[in-house]
Design a protein around this motif. Structure first.
Motif, PDB file in Angstrom:
ATOM      1  N   THR A 147      43.398  23.640  -7.058  1.00 19.21           N
ATOM      2  CA  THR A 147      42.869  24.629  -6.124  1.00 19.21           C
ATOM      3  C   THR A 147      42.691  25.957  -6.846  1.00 19.21           C
ATOM      4  OG1 THR A 147      43.900  23.619  -4.181  1.00 19.21           O
ATOM      5  CG2 THR A 147      43.308  25.938  -4.016  1.00 19.21           C
ATOM      6  N   VAL A 148      41.468  26.488  -6.810  1.00 20.96           N
ATOM      7  CA  VAL A 148      41.196  27.838  -7.313  1.00 20.96           C
ATOM      8  C   VAL A 148      40.381  28.543  -6.230  1.00 20.96           C
ATOM      9  CG1 VAL A 148      40.240  29.257  -9.143  1.00 20.96           C
ATOM     10  CG2 VAL A 148      41.119  26.973  -9.687  1.00 20.96           C
ATOM     11  N   TYR A 149      40.944  29.584  -5.666  1.00 22.08           N
ATOM     12  CA  TYR A 149      40.300  30.255  -4.547  1.00 22.08           C
ATOM     13  C   TYR A 149      39.031  30.993  -4.981  1.00 22.08           C
ATOM     14  CZ  TYR A 149      44.472  29.332  -1.731  1.00 22.08           C
ATOM     15  OH  TYR A 149      45.484  28.721  -1.039  1.00 22.08           O
ATOM     16  N   ASN A 150      38.178  31.265  -4.028  1.00 26.39           N
ATOM     17  CA  ASN A 150      37.000  32.083  -4.269  1.00 26.39           C
ATOM     18  C   ASN A 150      37.395  33.547  -4.437  1.00 26.39           C
ATOM     19  OD1 ASN A 150      35.212  29.958  -4.230  1.00 26.39           O
ATOM     20  ND2 ASN A 150      34.649  30.202  -2.079  1.00 26.39           N
ATOM     21  N   THR A 151      36.428  34.357  -4.797  1.00 27.67           N
ATOM     22  CA  THR A 151      36.705  35.754  -5.103  1.00 27.67           C
ATOM     23  C   THR A 151      35.530  36.618  -4.682  1.00 27.67           C
ATOM     24  OG1 THR A 151      37.335  37.276  -6.906  1.00 27.67           O
ATOM     25  CG2 THR A 151      35.688  35.612  -7.420  1.00 27.67           C
ATOM     26  N   ILE A 152      35.746  37.908  -4.658  1.00 20.21           N
ATOM     27  CA  ILE A 152      34.669  38.888  -4.543  1.00 20.21           C
ATOM     28  C   ILE A 152      34.972  40.019  -5.522  1.00 20.21           C
ATOM     29  CG2 ILE A 152      34.120  38.404  -2.115  1.00 20.21           C
ATOM     30  CD1 ILE A 152      35.769  40.920  -1.378  1.00 20.21           C
ATOM     31  N   GLU A 261      35.795  39.523   2.357  1.00 20.92           N
ATOM     32  CA  GLU A 261      34.924  40.703   2.359  1.00 20.92           C
ATOM     33  C   GLU A 261      35.404  41.706   3.406  1.00 20.92           C
ATOM     34  OE1 GLU A 261      30.656  38.885   0.830  1.00 20.92           O
ATOM     35  OE2 GLU A 261      31.172  38.727   2.948  1.00 20.92           O
ATOM     36  N   ALA A 262      35.770  41.192   4.582  1.00 25.32           N
ATOM     37  CA  ALA A 262      36.298  42.080   5.623  1.00 25.32           C
ATOM     38  C   ALA A 262      37.614  42.706   5.194  1.00 25.32           C
ATOM     39  CB  ALA A 262      36.482  41.292   6.924  1.00 25.32           C
ATOM     40  N   MET A 263      38.518  41.894   4.654  1.00 23.74           N
ATOM     41  CA  MET A 263      39.819  42.402   4.222  1.00 23.74           C
ATOM     42  C   MET A 263      39.668  43.467   3.148  1.00 23.74           C
ATOM     43  SD  MET A 263      41.849  38.784   3.968  1.00 23.74           S
ATOM     44  CE  MET A 263      41.888  37.629   5.350  1.00 23.74           C
ATOM     45  N   ALA A 264      38.663  43.324   2.278  1.00 26.50           N
ATOM     46  CA  ALA A 264      38.437  44.319   1.228  1.00 26.50           C
ATOM     47  C   ALA A 264      38.110  45.683   1.815  1.00 26.50           C
ATOM     48  CB  ALA A 264      37.307  43.858   0.314  1.00 26.50           C
ATOM     49  N   ASP A 307      47.905  47.463   9.481  1.00 30.64           N
ATOM     50  CA  ASP A 307      47.804  48.473   8.434  1.00 30.64           C
ATOM     51  C   ASP A 307      46.624  48.095   7.536  1.00 30.64           C
ATOM     52  OD1 ASP A 307      48.041  49.891   5.996  1.00 30.64           O
ATOM     53  OD2 ASP A 307      50.203  50.112   6.241  1.00 30.64           O
ATOM     54  N   ARG A 308      45.542  48.828   7.629  1.00 28.83           N
ATOM     55  CA  ARG A 308      44.317  48.442   6.938  1.00 28.83           C
ATOM     56  C   ARG A 308      44.459  48.556   5.412  1.00 28.83           C
ATOM     57  NH1 ARG A 308      39.648  48.288  10.577  1.00 28.83           N
ATOM     58  NH2 ARG A 308      38.301  48.815   8.806  1.00 28.83           N
ATOM     59  N   SER A 309      45.243  49.500   4.943  1.00 27.55           N
ATOM     60  CA  SER A 309      45.479  49.604   3.496  1.00 27.55           C
ATOM     61  C   SER A 309      46.238  48.378   2.990  1.00 27.55           C
ATOM     62  CB  SER A 309      46.261  50.877   3.164  1.00 27.55           C
ATOM     63  OG  SER A 309      45.518  52.032   3.477  1.00 27.55           O
ATOM     64  N   ARG A 310      47.240  47.968   3.732  1.00 22.55           N
ATOM     65  CA  ARG A 310      48.015  46.795   3.327  1.00 22.55           C
ATOM     66  C   ARG A 310      47.169  45.528   3.422  1.00 22.55           C
ATOM     67  NH1 ARG A 310      53.362  44.253   6.331  1.00 22.55           N
ATOM     68  NH2 ARG A 310      54.056  42.943   4.569  1.00 22.55           N
ATOM     69  N   CYS A 311      46.281  45.491   4.405  1.00 23.84           N
ATOM     70  CA  CYS A 311      45.369  44.361   4.559  1.00 23.84           C
ATOM     71  C   CYS A 311      44.557  44.178   3.277  1.00 23.84           C
ATOM     72  CB  CYS A 311      44.449  44.598   5.755  1.00 23.84           C
ATOM     73  SG  CYS A 311      43.153  43.363   5.991  1.00 23.84           S
ATOM     74  N   ARG A 312      43.970  45.258   2.800  1.00 23.42           N
ATOM     75  CA  ARG A 312      43.177  45.172   1.564  1.00 23.42           C
ATOM     76  C   ARG A 312      44.062  44.835   0.360  1.00 23.42           C
ATOM     77  NH1 ARG A 312      38.303  47.620  -1.315  1.00 23.42           N
ATOM     78  NH2 ARG A 312      38.995  47.689  -3.483  1.00 23.42           N
ATOM     79  N   GLN A 313      45.175  45.512   0.218  1.00 22.61           N
ATOM     80  CA  GLN A 313      46.046  45.299  -0.941  1.00 22.61           C
ATOM     81  C   GLN A 313      46.484  43.842  -1.041  1.00 22.61           C
ATOM     82  OE1 GLN A 313      49.154  48.148  -0.210  1.00 22.61           O
ATOM     83  NE2 GLN A 313      47.857  49.914  -0.733  1.00 22.61           N
ATOM     84  N   THR A 314      46.821  43.263   0.094  1.00 19.28           N
ATOM     85  CA  THR A 314      47.276  41.868   0.107  1.00 19.28           C
ATOM     86  C   THR A 314      46.162  40.932  -0.337  1.00 19.28           C
ATOM     87  OG1 THR A 314      48.826  42.346   1.905  1.00 19.28           O
ATOM     88  CG2 THR A 314      48.240  40.043   1.553  1.00 19.28           C
ATOM     89  N   ALA A 315      44.957  41.162   0.170  1.00 13.87           N
ATOM     90  CA  ALA A 315      43.826  40.316  -0.205  1.00 13.87           C
ATOM     91  C   ALA A 315      43.457  40.507  -1.677  1.00 13.87           C
ATOM     92  CB  ALA A 315      42.628  40.629   0.684  1.00 13.87           C
ATOM     93  N   GLU A 316      43.463  41.755  -2.126  1.00  8.16           N
ATOM     94  CA  GLU A 316      43.060  42.027  -3.511  1.00  8.16           C
ATOM     95  C   GLU A 316      44.037  41.407  -4.500  1.00  8.16           C
ATOM     96  OE1 GLU A 316      41.301  45.724  -6.149  1.00  8.16           O
ATOM     97  OE2 GLU A 316      42.449  46.155  -4.325  1.00  8.16           O
ATOM     98  N   LYS A 317      45.292  41.416  -4.186  1.00 11.84           N
ATOM     99  CA  LYS A 317      46.292  40.819  -5.071  1.00 11.84           C
ATOM    100  C   LYS A 317      46.055  39.322  -5.231  1.00 11.84           C
ATOM    101  CE  LYS A 317      51.300  40.333  -5.715  1.00 11.84           C
ATOM    102  NZ  LYS A 317      52.644  40.649  -5.162  1.00 11.84           N
ATOM    103  N   THR A 323      41.851  37.919 -11.681  1.00  9.84           N
ATOM    104  CA  THR A 323      42.898  36.909 -11.493  1.00  9.84           C
ATOM    105  C   THR A 323      42.306  35.510 -11.359  1.00  9.84           C
ATOM    106  OG1 THR A 323      44.422  38.472 -10.452  1.00  9.84           O
ATOM    107  CG2 THR A 323      44.737  36.146  -9.939  1.00  9.84           C
ATOM    108  N   ILE A 324      41.248  35.384 -10.572  1.00 15.03           N
ATOM    109  CA  ILE A 324      40.656  34.060 -10.329  1.00 15.03           C
ATOM    110  C   ILE A 324      39.957  33.549 -11.593  1.00 15.03           C
ATOM    111  CG2 ILE A 324      39.061  32.748  -8.908  1.00 15.03           C
ATOM    112  CD1 ILE A 324      41.561  33.758  -7.429  1.00 15.03           C
ATOM    113  N   ALA A 325      39.254  34.418 -12.307  1.00 15.16           N
ATOM    114  CA  ALA A 325      38.586  34.001 -13.537  1.00 15.16           C
ATOM    115  C   ALA A 325      39.594  33.504 -14.567  1.00 15.16           C
ATOM    116  CB  ALA A 325      37.766  35.158 -14.108  1.00 15.16           C
ATOM    117  N   ILE A 326      40.692  34.226 -14.724  1.00 17.19           N
ATOM    118  CA  ILE A 326      41.731  33.802 -15.670  1.00 17.19           C
ATOM    119  C   ILE A 326      42.356  32.488 -15.223  1.00 17.19           C
ATOM    120  CG2 ILE A 326      44.026  34.396 -16.540  1.00 17.19           C
ATOM    121  CD1 ILE A 326      43.081  37.308 -16.673  1.00 17.19           C
TER     122      ILE A 326
END
Length: 333
Positions: A147-152, A261-264, A307-317, A323-326
């Motif tokens: 499993t390798v997740y998608n990315t943006i 995309e929304a979480m970002a 918490d919208r900042s935490r929403c983005r941070q969690t998704a970005e991590k 991360t996905i490319a590596i």
């Protein structure tokens, strides 16, 4: 990548967008990249164009495209250390047993027959990947699967830390029945929220009929507002101003790029518990996982407490491009 849509796409084309992102990231990581894709494609590496940009192209045209790829890979089979295929599995047949490392990546439910057939042939250095555990489960009947997740590209999406209490809901995706836009409208009406709808009007007869009879009559451009198909800049704008993205799917979505995309943008996602949804959403952090329209309605007010900042941070991590490319490149280490 299959022809049909250029890489990167202008509007619709999630897989094509992924291929472009990975090509660019692999180059940033120090690799030489050759992109095989449809006409008008581009990346910072070498581009080899083939086929035509027409999704409804004939079987004969598709066969010609496959022959082109076969000839190209046979001629260059000793040139590449890694062949990363986002197109047809059959493209890999001439090099299945070559020393080159091969990744076969899926972004939709997998046909078991092809997997069994390819693994019945002599092969080496072949790894199958899919964009979620759910998607892997549809094809994991033979061979090695990961499993390798998608990315943006998170840098293309701006965090909006706050939105007004009366901010609209957002639906983004093809306006097919299985995407559930009719349920999104139901939720908006039940909660007296405005609803922004972004996406392509379907062209298949059944879904076009669904759109004309079930969706279009409810678009008043006051409460239920159709924005049309959105490019990346427009998605960033509207997603960032939304209270929540509603994702009331009626099928087992393999990933659902629009969720990250929304979480970002910091926008939480309220989605039906199908397919990859429980893998993508962190409950009460990046949104809510629900099972019915009533449960979705009941979560709309709670979206304002995320918490919208935490929403983005969690998704970005979890889903950032590097991360996905590596992760992909490490599968053979």
């Amino acid at each position: 990548m299959d022809p049909g849509i250029p890489v990167p796409p202008t509007l619709y084309g999630g897989h094509e967008r992924l291929v472009y992102l990975f090509a660019e990231e692999y180059i940033k990581l120090g690799h030489e990249v050759t992109l095989l894709a449809g006409p008008d494609s581009n990346c910072s590496g070498k581009v080899v164009s083939f086929g035509i940009n027409e999704l409804k192209r004939s079987k004969m045209q598709r066969f010609k495209e496959m022959v082109f790829v076969w000839k190209y890979l046979l001629k260059n089979r000793t040139t590449f250390d890694l062949i990363h295929n986002f197109g047809r599995l059959a493209y890999l047949i001439p090099v299945l047993n070559s020393p080159a490392k091969k990744l076969m990546t899926y972004g939709r439910p997998v046909a078991e027959r092809g997997i069994k057939l390819v693994n019945s042939l002599p092969n080496r250095n072949l790894v199958f990947t899919a964009c979620s555990n759910y998607c892997v489960s549809t094809g994991n009947v033979a061979g090695q699967w990961k499993t390798v997740y998608n990315t943006i590209d998170f840098s293309q999406y701006q965090l909006n830390k706050t939105v007004p209490a009366d901010a609209p809901l957002m639906f983004l995706g093809r306006l097919d029945k299985i995407k559930g836009v009719h349920t999104a409208i139901e939720v908006a009406l039940a909660t007296s929220c405005r609803l922004w709808i972004g996406g392509n009007i379907p062209d298949t007869p059944d879904n076009y009929d669904y759109y004309k009879k079930k969706i279009e009559p409810q678009i008043d451009n006051q409460q239920i507002i159709y924005l049309g198909a959105l490019n990346d800049e427009q998605k960033n704008k509207y997603l960032g101003q939304a209270k929540a993205l509603v994702f009331p799917i009626e099928w087992d979505e393999p990933f659902g790029m629009v969720m990250i995309e929304a979480m970002a943008c910091g926008t939480p996602v309220i989605a039906f518990n199908r397919g990859s949804v429980p893998e993508i959403i962190k409950n009460n952090i990046s949104g809510f996982i629900v099972s019915t329209a009533t449960e979705m309605i009941n979560k709309i007010d709670e979206a304002g407490h995320i918490d919208r900042s935490r929403c983005r941070q969690t998704a970005e991590k979890r889903f950032n491009l590097n991360t996905i490319a590596i992760h992909y490149l490490s599968l053979f280490n």
